[in-house]
Design an enzyme around this catalytic site. Structure first.
Site, PDB file in Angstrom:
ATOM      1  N   SER A 134       9.729  42.815  -6.541  1.00 39.47           N
ATOM      2  CA  SER A 134      10.388  43.965  -7.114  1.00 39.47           C
ATOM      3  C   SER A 134      11.632  44.399  -6.325  1.00 39.47           C
ATOM      4  O   SER A 134      12.809  44.728  -6.534  1.00 39.47           O
ATOM      5  CB  SER A 134       9.617  45.168  -7.608  1.00 39.47           C
ATOM      6  OG  SER A 134       8.773  44.695  -8.682  1.00 39.47           O
ATOM      7  N   GLY A 263       6.540  39.031   4.309  1.00 44.72           N
ATOM      8  CA  GLY A 263       5.585  40.084   3.673  1.00 44.72           C
ATOM      9  C   GLY A 263       6.246  41.054   2.954  1.00 44.72           C
ATOM     10  O   GLY A 263       7.510  41.338   2.931  1.00 44.72           O
ATOM     11  N   MET A 264       5.699  41.706   2.084  1.00 48.60           N
ATOM     12  CA  MET A 264       6.296  42.931   1.258  1.00 48.60           C
ATOM     13  C   MET A 264       5.315  43.977   1.253  1.00 48.60           C
ATOM     14  O   MET A 264       4.121  43.679   0.941  1.00 48.60           O
ATOM     15  CB  MET A 264       6.460  42.299  -0.154  1.00 48.60           C
ATOM     16  CG  MET A 264       7.147  43.385  -1.047  1.00 48.60           C
ATOM     17  SD  MET A 264       8.945  44.166  -0.365  1.00 48.60           S
ATOM     18  CE  MET A 264       8.687  45.628  -0.929  1.00 48.60           C
ATOM     19  N   GLU A 265       5.701  45.070   1.508  1.00 46.51           N
ATOM     20  CA  GLU A 265       4.736  46.260   1.779  1.00 46.51           C
ATOM     21  C   GLU A 265       4.067  46.996   0.700  1.00 46.51           C
ATOM     22  O   GLU A 265       4.089  48.120   0.888  1.00 46.51           O
ATOM     23  CB  GLU A 265       5.577  47.377   2.923  1.00 46.51           C
ATOM     24  CG  GLU A 265       6.736  47.830   1.994  1.00 46.51           C
ATOM     25  CD  GLU A 265       7.875  47.122   2.572  1.00 46.51           C
ATOM     26  OE1 GLU A 265       9.040  47.615   2.308  1.00 46.51           O
ATOM     27  OE2 GLU A 265       7.977  45.910   2.536  1.00 46.51           O
ATOM     28  N   GLU A 290       4.176  44.949   8.108  1.00 48.08           N
ATOM     29  CA  GLU A 290       3.960  45.323   6.532  1.00 48.08           C
ATOM     30  C   GLU A 290       3.046  46.817   6.428  1.00 48.08           C
ATOM     31  O   GLU A 290       3.098  47.730   5.640  1.00 48.08           O
ATOM     32  CB  GLU A 290       3.209  44.491   5.793  1.00 48.08           C
ATOM     33  CG  GLU A 290       4.146  43.025   5.412  1.00 48.08           C
ATOM     34  CD  GLU A 290       5.819  43.261   5.503  1.00 48.08           C
ATOM     35  OE1 GLU A 290       5.994  44.491   4.800  1.00 48.08           O
ATOM     36  OE2 GLU A 290       6.347  42.560   5.875  1.00 48.08           O
ATOM     37  N   TYR A 375      17.534  45.777  10.519  1.00 46.27           N
ATOM     38  CA  TYR A 375      16.211  45.195  10.999  1.00 46.27           C
ATOM     39  C   TYR A 375      16.435  45.645  12.669  1.00 46.27           C
ATOM     40  O   TYR A 375      15.815  46.518  13.331  1.00 46.27           O
ATOM     41  CB  TYR A 375      15.876  44.044  10.907  1.00 46.27           C
ATOM     42  CG  TYR A 375      14.943  43.842   9.557  1.00 46.27           C
ATOM     43  CD1 TYR A 375      13.514  43.679   9.350  1.00 46.27           C
ATOM     44  CD2 TYR A 375      16.048  43.800   8.270  1.00 46.27           C
ATOM     45  CE1 TYR A 375      13.254  43.609   8.104  1.00 46.27           C
ATOM     46  CE2 TYR A 375      15.477  43.561   7.202  1.00 46.27           C
ATOM     47  CZ  TYR A 375      14.141  43.390   7.108  1.00 46.27           C
ATOM     48  OH  TYR A 375      13.465  43.382   5.715  1.00 46.27           O
TER      49      TYR A 375
END
Length: 593
Positions: A134, A263-265, A290, A375
């Site tokens: 998303s 990764g996606m948190e 994450e 970042y």
């Protein structure tokens, strides 16, 4: 004349969440793999913040079947195209009394937020697979909603899937529930919409602690669980720094290789790439990253995509603290050096005007906010705050910051106001308003910035010096090198190398056959810029198999820069169908350019 932006406005949403804000939804959908479609309905509950009689919703390529009130009476609505990036705006007439609307809809097979995998694209080769991505603005492609970090939502969901498959979501998942094809989910804490997530496939589960575990395909479960077995220790360290974990469980799902991120948190179910499974825990800082987002990003969120650095900068710093506590100070220092190396590369190759912490993406693609400034420059800023204040004082500030803004979305300017009222008052002798503003709004790195160092890299610098002076690779002292030493070695090699030097390196260290994706990608970049054709077969296989944007985009760019456009295009045409739709969208633009 330069455009003046309202920094409180999310320019990547057409919703009117400042007038009528959705705060909860009830979702009931069916997953159809044959049609590559989600279909069903969502009931949106909203708060009235003004007298507006319209509820404005974000959509992208959704088929809106009907819009109704709670009594199933049809409501007047209009669906209009905004632009290719934002999709459509759904305008619903809600009068002055309604606080709920029901939208009956189905998704497009080309939904940018969903990837549908055929069985042959999975590890098990027997069952299809679906997963979402998303972030940043693709939730609107599978649920009609106010797709902005400013509109945090709770939700209930019912998901119907083929009986041989399991569904999981960014909510509380129960691995013991019967596989009857119908799954119920509840998220009671308000989350930003870019953290909404779903996955459906042949999934098994193994616990890694009393409140953590791994979902993945059965054939990968043991390897994944072994790689991530330190998760509980990471959670305990994180809690000691920033307070109690607010999300009950921290489960992870290791997805197929086409997942476009490391990764996606997503709360309660972080998404992970299988490229992290190196067999030696050398890449598990992504797990720490994450997890760290559970505080900085999920609790305290960016209000717009311009403010992404508030998520990623603090989280990258916080990750380093977790790695130091769980593994070693040496590893934390090495990872910080790798971060700075990436930042130096982007400083050298990007326009100076883009080198601030806030990302200038208000009128552009929000994916462009995910750069090394949001970042790594932001992380260097946070590290300097720790250095100036001292670790103990900075930890107090950081915990109070998270507690103060928990479950809210803030802008850069909100953070600056808070810092001026806290940091500059409590620690004005250690950091000035000018220095604070220069870090956040200034371009490049502040003049007083001191680059990170690590004594652990002295041996790598010596080996680099030896190699570039003509010493054969097999005579270099590489005993006890970690993955990060090898990454540093590869990224610090001269830009131009001879075929003989490349042959020597690859014969001695077998870089082309490495099972570590980070090392492999760094080696490919060295090889491509020197047009080392011996890697092309392995490079092609890698780009076809792996869809992680961190690797894929730089490698295609490197091929183009090296003048290997026809080879790059040939590989892309072969690999494209296996990439996530959001990555295809970005790469299509790259090849058009």
């Amino acid at each position: 004349m330069a455009k003046v932006f309202d920094f409180n406005k999310d320019y990547h949403s057409s919703a009117n969440c400042d007038q009528n804000r959705v705060v909860h939804f009830d979702l009931d959908i069916t997953v159809d793999f044959d049609l590559k479609q989600l279909s069903g309905e969502v009931v949106l509950s909203f708060e009235r913040l003004s007298s507006s009689d319209s509820l404005l919703i974000d959509c992208r390529d959704l088929d809106i079947v009907a819009v109704k009130d709670e009594l199933d009476n049809a409501l007047e609505y209009q669906l209009v195209q905004v632009n290719d990036a934002l999709g459509q705006q759904l305008s619903i007439q809600v009068g002055t009394q309604l606080n709920k609307v029901k939208i009956v809809y189905c998704t497009s097979p080309q939904a940018q937020g969903l990837q549908w995998l055929a069985p042959e694209q999975t590890l098990g080769k027997q069952q299809p697979y679906l997963f979402s991505q998303s972030q940043p603005i693709n939730a609107r492609s599978w649920i009609p909603l106010q797709d902005t970090p400013k509109a945090r939502v709770t939700f209930n969901a019912k998901v119907s899937v083929p009986k041989q498959l399991r569904a999981v979501m960014s909510a509380l998942n129960d691995p013991a529930i019967a596989d009857d094809g119908v799954y119920q989910f509840t998220m009671v804490k308000p989350i930003p919409t870019h953290l909404l997530a779903i996955a459906v496939g042949d999934l098994a589960f193994k616990a890694t602690g009393k409140r953590s575990g791994i979902y993945t395909e059965p054939g990968m479960l043991e390897r994944a669980a072994n790689e991530f077995e330190d998760t509980e220790a990471m959670m305990q360290v994180a809690e000691s720094l920033l307070g109690e974990y607010a999300w009950q469980r921290y489960d992870m799902i290791v997805l197929p290789p086409s997942f476009p991120f490391g990764g996606m948190e997503n709360p309660m179910l972080a998404f992970m790439t299988p490229t992290l499974i190196a067999g030696d825990k050398s890449l598990v800082s992504i797990v720490a990253h994450e997890l760290a987002h559970s505080w900085t990003g999920n609790l305290v969120s960016n209000a717009t995509w311009r403010d992404l650095w508030l998520n990623e900068g603090f989280t990258t710093y916080f990750t380093n603290r977790i790695v130091e506590a769980v593994y070693s100070k040496e590893q934390a220092e090495l990872e910080k050096m790798i971060e700075y190396g990436r930042l130096q590369e982007e400083l050298a190759s990007s326009e100076v005007s883009s080198q601030t912490l806030p990302a200038n993406v208000q009128l552009g693609d929000p994916n462009l906010a995910f750069n090394r400034f949001t970042y790594d420059k932001a992380s260097m800023f946070v590290h300097e705050l720790e250095s100036r204040l001292g670790r103990d004082s900075f930890d107090i500030f950081l915990r109070r910051y998270v507690e103060h803004f928990a479950f809210t979305a803030i802008t850069t300017e909100t953070f600056m106001e808070y810092a001026e009222q806290t940091l500059l008052i409590d620690h004005g002798d250690k950091i000035s308003a000018h220095e604070l503003h220069e870090w956040v709004y200034g371009t490049g790195m502040p003049a007083w910035f001191k680059a990170p160092t690590s004594d652990s890299l002295n041996k790598v610098d010596f080996a680099l010096s030896e190699f570039t002076s003509g010493i054969d690779a097999n005579k270099l002292a590489i005993q006890d090198w970690r993955v990060h030493h090898w990454q540093y070695f590869l990224t610090q090699l001269p830009l131009v190398l001879t075929t003989e030097q490349l042959d020597d390196l690859d014969t001695c260290f077998a870089f082309t056959q490495s099972s570590n994706s980070e090392i492999l990608c760094d080696w490919f970049r060295v090889a491509i810029r020197n047009r080392y054709q011996k890697v092309m077969q392995r490079l092609t296989a890698f780009l076809v198999e792996v869809g992680r944007a961190k690797f894929v985009r730089p490698l295609y760019l490197e091929l183009q820069i090296a003048g290997m456009n026809s080879q790059a295009l040939a590989i892309y045409q072969q690999a494209r169908k296996g990439y996530h739709p959001s990555l295809r969208f970005q790469l299509d633009k790259l090849f058009e350019q």
